[in-house]
Scaffold this motif. Structure first.
Motif, PDB file in Angstrom:
ATOM      1  N   HIS A  20      31.382  -3.191 -31.259  1.00 11.06           N
ATOM      2  CA  HIS A  20      32.223  -4.358 -30.981  1.00 11.06           C
ATOM      3  C   HIS A  20      33.666  -4.159 -31.426  1.00 11.06           C
ATOM      4  O   HIS A  20      34.498  -5.040 -31.229  1.00 11.06           O
ATOM      5  N   ASP A  21      33.988  -3.036 -32.029  1.00  8.51           N
ATOM      6  CA  ASP A  21      35.314  -2.793 -32.579  1.00  8.51           C
ATOM      7  C   ASP A  21      36.304  -2.526 -31.441  1.00  8.51           C
ATOM      8  O   ASP A  21      36.099  -1.603 -30.638  1.00  8.51           O
ATOM      9  N   PRO A  22      37.389  -3.310 -31.328  1.00  8.62           N
ATOM     10  CA  PRO A  22      38.376  -3.067 -30.260  1.00  8.62           C
ATOM     11  C   PRO A  22      38.971  -1.665 -30.285  1.00  8.62           C
ATOM     12  O   PRO A  22      39.480  -1.186 -29.263  1.00  8.62           O
ATOM     13  N   ALA A  23      38.882  -0.973 -31.422  1.00 10.68           N
ATOM     14  CA  ALA A  23      39.428   0.382 -31.511  1.00 10.68           C
ATOM     15  C   ALA A  23      38.685   1.364 -30.611  1.00 10.68           C
ATOM     16  O   ALA A  23      39.190   2.452 -30.326  1.00 10.68           O
ATOM     17  N   VAL A  24      37.494   0.985 -30.136  1.00  9.33           N
ATOM     18  CA  VAL A  24      36.692   1.906 -29.313  1.00  9.33           C
ATOM     19  C   VAL A  24      36.971   1.724 -27.819  1.00  9.33           C
ATOM     20  O   VAL A  24      36.369   2.411 -27.000  1.00  9.33           O
ATOM     21  N   LEU A  25      37.876   0.815 -27.456  1.00  6.51           N
ATOM     22  CA  LEU A  25      38.052   0.486 -26.040  1.00  6.51           C
ATOM     23  C   LEU A  25      38.411   1.694 -25.185  1.00  6.51           C
ATOM     24  O   LEU A  25      37.842   1.891 -24.108  1.00  6.51           O
ATOM     25  N   ASN A  26      39.382   2.499 -25.631  1.00  4.62           N
ATOM     26  CA  ASN A  26      39.766   3.657 -24.827  1.00  4.62           C
ATOM     27  C   ASN A  26      38.612   4.629 -24.668  1.00  4.62           C
ATOM     28  O   ASN A  26      38.390   5.183 -23.589  1.00  4.62           O
ATOM     29  N   ASP A  27      37.863   4.848 -25.745  1.00  8.74           N
ATOM     30  CA  ASP A  27      36.711   5.739 -25.685  1.00  8.74           C
ATOM     31  C   ASP A  27      35.640   5.168 -24.754  1.00  8.74           C
ATOM     32  O   ASP A  27      35.022   5.899 -23.973  1.00  8.74           O
ATOM     33  N   THR A  44      40.379   1.114 -15.892  1.00  9.99           N
ATOM     34  CA  THR A  44      41.113   1.484 -17.100  1.00  9.99           C
ATOM     35  C   THR A  44      42.070   0.376 -17.515  1.00  9.99           C
ATOM     36  O   THR A  44      42.204   0.069 -18.703  1.00  9.99           O
ATOM     37  N   ARG A  45      42.744  -0.236 -16.538  1.00 14.00           N
ATOM     38  CA  ARG A  45      43.627  -1.353 -16.850  1.00 14.00           C
ATOM     39  C   ARG A  45      42.856  -2.502 -17.467  1.00 14.00           C
ATOM     40  O   ARG A  45      43.312  -3.152 -18.419  1.00 14.00           O
ATOM     41  N   LEU A  46      41.668  -2.765 -16.941  1.00 12.49           N
ATOM     42  CA  LEU A  46      40.870  -3.884 -17.434  1.00 12.49           C
ATOM     43  C   LEU A  46      40.431  -3.666 -18.873  1.00 12.49           C
ATOM     44  O   LEU A  46      40.407  -4.607 -19.676  1.00 12.49           O
ATOM     45  N   ALA A  47      40.087  -2.424 -19.218  1.00  8.72           N
ATOM     46  CA  ALA A  47      39.583  -2.141 -20.567  1.00  8.72           C
ATOM     47  C   ALA A  47      40.587  -2.557 -21.634  1.00  8.72           C
ATOM     48  O   ALA A  47      40.205  -3.024 -22.714  1.00  8.72           O
ATOM     49  N   ALA A  48      41.865  -2.422 -21.323  1.00 12.50           N
ATOM     50  CA  ALA A  48      42.895  -2.773 -22.305  1.00 12.50           C
ATOM     51  C   ALA A  48      43.058  -4.274 -22.460  1.00 12.50           C
ATOM     52  O   ALA A  48      43.725  -4.730 -23.393  1.00 12.50           O
ATOM     53  N   LEU A  49      42.451  -5.062 -21.577  1.00 13.99           N
ATOM     54  CA  LEU A  49      42.637  -6.509 -21.578  1.00 13.99           C
ATOM     55  C   LEU A  49      41.450  -7.274 -22.145  1.00 13.99           C
ATOM     56  O   LEU A  49      41.468  -8.502 -22.171  1.00 13.99           O
ATOM     57  N   TYR A  50      40.405  -6.559 -22.590  1.00 13.13           N
ATOM     58  CA  TYR A  50      39.237  -7.242 -23.155  1.00 13.13           C
ATOM     59  C   TYR A  50      39.617  -7.995 -24.425  1.00 13.13           C
ATOM     60  O   TYR A  50      40.285  -7.454 -25.305  1.00 13.13           O
ATOM     61  N   SER A  51      39.169  -9.229 -24.517  1.00 15.13           N
ATOM     62  CA  SER A  51      39.278  -9.960 -25.786  1.00 15.13           C
ATOM     63  C   SER A  51      38.114  -9.522 -26.679  1.00 15.13           C
ATOM     64  O   SER A  51      37.140  -8.921 -26.203  1.00 15.13           O
ATOM     65  N   ASP A 106      35.757 -11.294 -27.913  1.00 11.27           N
ATOM     66  CA  ASP A 106      34.523 -11.929 -27.439  1.00 11.27           C
ATOM     67  C   ASP A 106      33.997 -11.254 -26.172  1.00 11.27           C
ATOM     68  O   ASP A 106      32.784 -11.079 -26.010  1.00 11.27           O
ATOM     69  N   GLU A 107      34.905 -10.857 -25.284  1.00  5.37           N
ATOM     70  CA  GLU A 107      34.487 -10.194 -24.048  1.00  5.37           C
ATOM     71  C   GLU A 107      33.924  -8.805 -24.337  1.00  5.37           C
ATOM     72  O   GLU A 107      32.944  -8.383 -23.722  1.00  5.37           O
ATOM     73  N   LEU A 108      34.541  -8.094 -25.277  1.00  3.45           N
ATOM     74  CA  LEU A 108      34.011  -6.788 -25.675  1.00  3.45           C
ATOM     75  C   LEU A 108      32.619  -6.938 -26.272  1.00  3.45           C
ATOM     76  O   LEU A 108      31.713  -6.146 -25.986  1.00  3.45           O
ATOM     77  N   ALA A 109      32.439  -7.973 -27.106  1.00 11.46           N
ATOM     78  CA  ALA A 109      31.135  -8.202 -27.718  1.00 11.46           C
ATOM     79  C   ALA A 109      30.077  -8.506 -26.658  1.00 11.46           C
ATOM     80  O   ALA A 109      28.935  -8.025 -26.734  1.00 11.46           O
ATOM     81  N   ARG A 110      30.446  -9.291 -25.657  1.00 10.70           N
ATOM     82  CA  ARG A 110      29.479  -9.618 -24.595  1.00 10.70           C
ATOM     83  C   ARG A 110      29.110  -8.378 -23.792  1.00 10.70           C
ATOM     84  O   ARG A 110      27.933  -8.155 -23.486  1.00 10.70           O
ATOM     85  N   SER A 111      30.102  -7.565 -23.458  1.00  9.42           N
ATOM     86  CA  SER A 111      29.831  -6.326 -22.732  1.00  9.42           C
ATOM     87  C   SER A 111      28.937  -5.405 -23.555  1.00  9.42           C
ATOM     88  O   SER A 111      28.009  -4.771 -23.027  1.00  9.42           O
ATOM     89  N   SER A 112      29.196  -5.341 -24.850  1.00  7.51           N
ATOM     90  CA  SER A 112      28.379  -4.495 -25.732  1.00  7.51           C
ATOM     91  C   SER A 112      26.939  -4.981 -25.793  1.00  7.51           C
ATOM     92  O   SER A 112      26.001  -4.186 -25.789  1.00  7.51           O
TER      93      SER A 112
END
Length: 237
Positions: free
Chosen positions: A142-149, A184-191, A193-199
């Motif tokens: 859930h860590d936003p730091a992992v978005l690019n990866d 790729t553009r979308l990944a940078a825009l996850y909030s 909460d959205e990252l947590a839901r995707s995870s």
């Protein structure tokens, strides 16, 4: 008495075949260099390195990739057939998907990936299940730091599940439908909460496939694709 010689019947001969002047020549096999150029440009477009409406100049691409214009021209024709570039006023430009096109692409993806997940739940080998389980730490954080990866690994993760369907034609159809420079553009825009839901969806998908719960895997895959489409329409349009 002299007899008249017997007249032999004329022998009918098949007319000589006319040369097939209008027959199309057999297609030339694609060269290795043409394949390399095609996949390089395809990856650059779908990753967003070459942006929508960017001009593609054959001479510049040939110089950059160290090839002649022939494999570049062949690659352009294939990319146009894929719907990734357009011919506009005698030049090539990267295609910009409309909102309606994106909806249609994701509707196709939804059906394909949902069915692939269902089949994976039924057919995955123990070795494939081990690979799928191995993706859990990277695809459920859930860590936003992992978005690019996550953005870089997302296709490989889903391909591991899709390949476990045991249907190579289905896998090829899914990969051919993957034309999304906007991922790729979308990944940078996850909030957060959205990252947590995707995870959570990734976690549920892995669990369902590994538990061989085929219908739950299909439902989760469908919900995950629908969620991605919802974000694209809300954040990019």
């Amino acid at each position: 008495m002299t007899q008249n010689p017997v007249q032999s019947e004329p022998v009918e001969r098949a007319p000589a075949e006319a040369p097939a002047r209008d027959a199309a020549p057999p297609p030339r096999p694609r060269t290795r260099r043409s394949e390399e150029v095609y996949w390089t440009l395809r990856r650059e477009i779908t990753a967003g390195v070459l942006r929508p409406n960017a001009a593609l100049v054959e001479d510049e691409i040939a110089a950059r990739l160290g090839v002649s214009r022939t494999p570049v021209r062949e690659s352009m024709q294939r990319l146009e057939a894929d719907g990734l570039i357009d011919s506009h006023r005698r030049r090539w430009i990267v295609h910009e998907h409309t909102q309606d096109e994106i909806v249609q692409l994701y509707e196709v993806r939804c059906g394909l990936e949902s069915h692939a997940a269902r089949l994976a739940g039924r057919r995955a080998t123990p070795e494939q299940l081990k690979v799928i389980e191995g993706w859990r730490p990277r695809m459920t954080a859930h860590d936003p730091a992992v978005l690019n990866d996550r953005a870089r690994n997302n296709d490989s993760f889903h391909d591991a599940i899709n390949a476990a369907s045991g249907n190579l034609r289905l896998l090829a159809a899914i990969q051919a439908n993957r034309l999304f420079h906007f991922n790729t553009r979308l990944a940078a825009l996850y909030s957060p909460d959205e990252l947590a839901r995707s995870s959570r969806q990734h976690d549920e998908l892995i669990t369902a496939v590994c538990a061989r719960d085929a219908e739950r895997a299909a439902t989760t895959a469908r919900e995950h694709v629908e969620f991605s489409l919802e974000l694209i329409l809300r954040k990019l349009f």
